[in-house]
Design a protein around this motif. Structure first.
Motif, PDB file in Angstrom:
ATOM      1  N   GLU A 134      43.669  40.649  48.786  1.00  0.00           N
ATOM      2  CA  GLU A 134      42.878  40.160  47.661  1.00  0.00           C
ATOM      3  C   GLU A 134      42.968  38.642  47.641  1.00  0.00           C
ATOM      4  OE1 GLU A 134      40.886  41.851  45.902  1.00  0.00           O
ATOM      5  OE2 GLU A 134      41.499  43.861  46.529  1.00  0.00           O
ATOM      6  N   VAL A 136      41.799  34.808  45.459  1.00  0.00           N
ATOM      7  CA  VAL A 136      41.544  34.229  44.146  1.00  0.00           C
ATOM      8  C   VAL A 136      40.070  33.843  44.055  1.00  0.00           C
ATOM      9  CG1 VAL A 136      43.904  33.391  43.927  1.00  0.00           C
ATOM     10  CG2 VAL A 136      42.176  31.938  44.994  1.00  0.00           C
ATOM     11  N   PRO A 137      39.548  33.580  42.847  1.00  0.00           N
ATOM     12  CA  PRO A 137      38.126  33.216  42.707  1.00  0.00           C
ATOM     13  C   PRO A 137      37.763  31.975  43.526  1.00  0.00           C
ATOM     14  CG  PRO A 137      39.038  33.796  40.573  1.00  0.00           C
ATOM     15  CD  PRO A 137      40.190  33.766  41.533  1.00  0.00           C
ATOM     16  N   SER A 168      34.238  37.359  48.217  1.00  0.00           N
ATOM     17  CA  SER A 168      35.291  38.360  48.380  1.00  0.00           C
ATOM     18  C   SER A 168      35.960  38.731  47.071  1.00  0.00           C
ATOM     19  CB  SER A 168      36.340  37.846  49.380  1.00  0.00           C
ATOM     20  OG  SER A 168      35.769  37.667  50.651  1.00  0.00           O
ATOM     21  N   TYR A 169      36.082  37.802  46.142  1.00  0.00           N
ATOM     22  CA  TYR A 169      36.781  38.094  44.887  1.00  0.00           C
ATOM     23  C   TYR A 169      35.964  39.029  44.004  1.00  0.00           C
ATOM     24  CZ  TYR A 169      38.744  37.376  40.209  1.00  0.00           C
ATOM     25  OH  TYR A 169      39.267  37.576  38.960  1.00  0.00           O
ATOM     26  N   SER A 170      34.683  38.745  43.806  1.00  0.00           N
ATOM     27  CA  SER A 170      33.850  39.508  42.872  1.00  0.00           C
ATOM     28  C   SER A 170      32.949  40.524  43.541  1.00  0.00           C
ATOM     29  CB  SER A 170      32.999  38.546  42.045  1.00  0.00           C
ATOM     30  OG  SER A 170      32.119  37.817  42.894  1.00  0.00           O
ATOM     31  N   HIS A 296      37.898  46.809  42.291  1.00  0.00           N
ATOM     32  CA  HIS A 296      38.609  45.975  41.313  1.00  0.00           C
ATOM     33  C   HIS A 296      38.418  46.463  39.885  1.00  0.00           C
ATOM     34  CE1 HIS A 296      34.743  44.113  40.428  1.00  0.00           C
ATOM     35  NE2 HIS A 296      34.649  43.624  41.656  1.00  0.00           N
ATOM     36  N   ARG A 303      33.038  39.303  36.764  1.00  0.00           N
ATOM     37  CA  ARG A 303      33.949  38.756  37.773  1.00  0.00           C
ATOM     38  C   ARG A 303      33.249  37.675  38.598  1.00  0.00           C
ATOM     39  NH1 ARG A 303      38.893  41.464  39.582  1.00  0.00           N
ATOM     40  NH2 ARG A 303      39.507  40.763  41.677  1.00  0.00           N
ATOM     41  N   ASP A 307      34.093  33.721  39.702  1.00  0.00           N
ATOM     42  CA  ASP A 307      33.963  33.335  41.107  1.00  0.00           C
ATOM     43  C   ASP A 307      33.087  32.096  41.258  1.00  0.00           C
ATOM     44  OD1 ASP A 307      34.880  33.845  43.617  1.00  0.00           O
ATOM     45  OD2 ASP A 307      33.801  35.722  43.905  1.00  0.00           O
TER      46      ASP A 307
END
Length: 472
Positions: A134, A136-137, A168-170, A296, A303, A307
């Motif tokens: 995972e 981070v934004p 990748s984050y959201s 997630h 999300r 991001d």
């Protein structure tokens, strides 16, 4: 007394003879040259069936890797699929251990199944497993191509491709459709994606596509990047992350998006242009952002807002990607590029001269490889041709070349002019008639039978044995 293994093997040959009574202990001792008591000890004692052990043979040789085995086992317990190169690197950097990489690799082959068994992982389950990560934004995006085939074949477009970028984050998606996968199109899609997200991620994950990687190399070696990809990444301030070969799990987020877009945007619909396909994706994005993601567990749009906020700002001016090639100048002052021809000034080039082509998505510029007296290399600027077989010519480039105007052509009854220094021949004889093309058809040619030539040469006429009608 410990018997030498070679003497023991020699003595062992006599055991069947001794047990069958064919030879006595005395005879065997005489034959082998050993003491009778020694022969009796090794032939009568059942324990002598195994060869004698040398002194120290029972002690296990201690390996260098055994000293760091507890450290390696601890690393595997935290991540059982940790690569041997990573383990070796951490041993050297973190613990200052001097050890050969191959020794670490061989130890992992025997230690990994043991640690997996301790963790309750079946041996077959290790194959196909990968570690989920995972971010981070704003930290990462993933890029991939999709082949949509002949979606627009009915309007004359042979093939359509889809470009995908996913945060990748959201898991916020972007997609646009193109008819080519060249360098200029590839990074033009990047600019559209950055405008869609409102910023630039800190890194972008790619597979080993030729628009990012110049050539393939062996595992563990540094990957040579395409110079235009490096320049583009430097202009937009993001890092290029190239996956190892045959590791699609490293960009699973965008791999999944390719299928989702194909199912929700394209399936069951007919389109007449690439613009319609892009509009269909833009209309579907709000629906996608309103869904709760299964991994997630949050609404993708909420999300995605975090991001987008963490993305780096766009530069003031866009970077225009240029494809660079070397080509030869033809004798007609034309240069071939991408199945089309472009003109260059005749006064500035020579036949077979090498020139550099710098091509963008809409423009082609031609440059000399050597600067002139003023330091300039630019020779010509042309709009980029669409399709194949086009000829883009600036008439001013041919100034000074022969045009063909005033070239004399002989037609009809006109006779060719006499050469300089020779007087014209008068008369209207057969030779003069042959020179006149219109009168050549009226020249009479004498005709005579072939028997005349037979008489002149003294040869017999050609006959056959076939019977004539009178003979029949």
């Amino acid at each position: 007394m410990v018997l030498d293994p070679h003497r023991w093997l020699e003595l062992r040959r006599f055991r069947p003879l001794y047990e069958s009574g064919a030879m006595s202990l005395r005879e065997i001792a005489k034959e082998t040259g050993l003491n009778r008591r020694t022969v009796c000890k090794y032939l009568k004692d059942p324990a002598s069936a195994a060869p004698p052990k040398r002194e120290g043979a029972g002690r296990r040789h201690r390996r260098v890797v055994d000293e760091v085995a507890p450290l390696i086992d601890a690393m595997l317990r935290s991540e059982v699929l940790l690569k041997a190169s990573v383990v070796h690197e951490r041993l050297v950097q973190d613990y200052a251990v001097t050890i050969n990489y191959q020794r670490v690799k061989l130890y992992l082959q025997e230690a990994r199944p043991r640690i997996a068994e301790e963790l309750g992982i079946a041996p077959g389950e290790l194959a196909g497993m990968h570690r989920r990560f995972e971010v981070v934004p704003g930290a990462q995006a993933q890029v991939d191509w999709g082949d949509e085939g002949k979606v627009l074949a009915h309007v004359g477009v042979p093939k359509v491709y889809s470009f995908h970028m996913t945060l990748s984050y959201s898991r916020d998606p972007f997609c646009c459709f193109t008819t080519a996968q060249d360098l200029a199109t590839f990074f033009d899609c990047h600019r559209q994606a950055f405008a869609h997200f409102g910023g630039v991620p800190m890194s972008i994950v790619y597979d080993r596509t030729k628009t990012v990687v110049r050539r393939h190399v062996a595992p563990g070696q540094a990957v040579p990047l395409h110079p235009e990809a490096v320049a583009f990444a430097g202009h937009y301030d993001f890092d290029i992350d190239v996956l190892a070969a045959y590791r699609p799990q490293g960009k699973g987020r965008v791999e999944r998006q390719v299928g989702i877009v194909r199912d929700h945007v394209l399936a069951g619909r007919a389109f007449s242009s690439v613009e319609e396909m892009n509009a269909a994706f833009a209309a579907w994005v709000p629906l996608r952002r309103a869904k709760v993601h299964g991994t997630h567990g949050e609404i993708i749009g909420r999300r995605a807002a975090r991001d987008h906020t963490a993305l780096r700002p766009l530069p003031k001016s866009p970077y225009v990607v240029t494809q660079r090639y070397l080509r030869h100048v033809g004798k007609d002052c034309l240069v071939a590029f991408d199945a089309n021809l472009y003109s260059v000034p005749a006064r500035k080039v020579r036949p077979r001269q090498l020139v550099e082509i710098r091509a963008t998505k809409s423009q082609v510029t031609l440059h000399s490889t050597v600067a002139d007296a003023s330091g300039q290399t630019l020779l010509a600027v042309h709009p980029r041709a669409v399709g194949r077989g086009a000829r883009i010519v600036d008439e001013a480039h041919w100034d000074g070349l022969p045009t063909g105007v005033g070239r004399r052509v002989t037609t009809g009854n006109e006779l060719p002019s006499p050469r300089r220094g020779r007087a014209p021949q008068a008369g209207s004889g057969p030779l003069q008639a042959l020179l006149n093309r219109s009168a050549a058809a009226s020249v009479e040619v004498g005709r005579r039978p072939l028997s005349v030539y037979d008489e002149l040469t003294g040869t017999r006429p050609f006959t056959t044995n076939a019977p004539t009608k009178e003979a029949r």
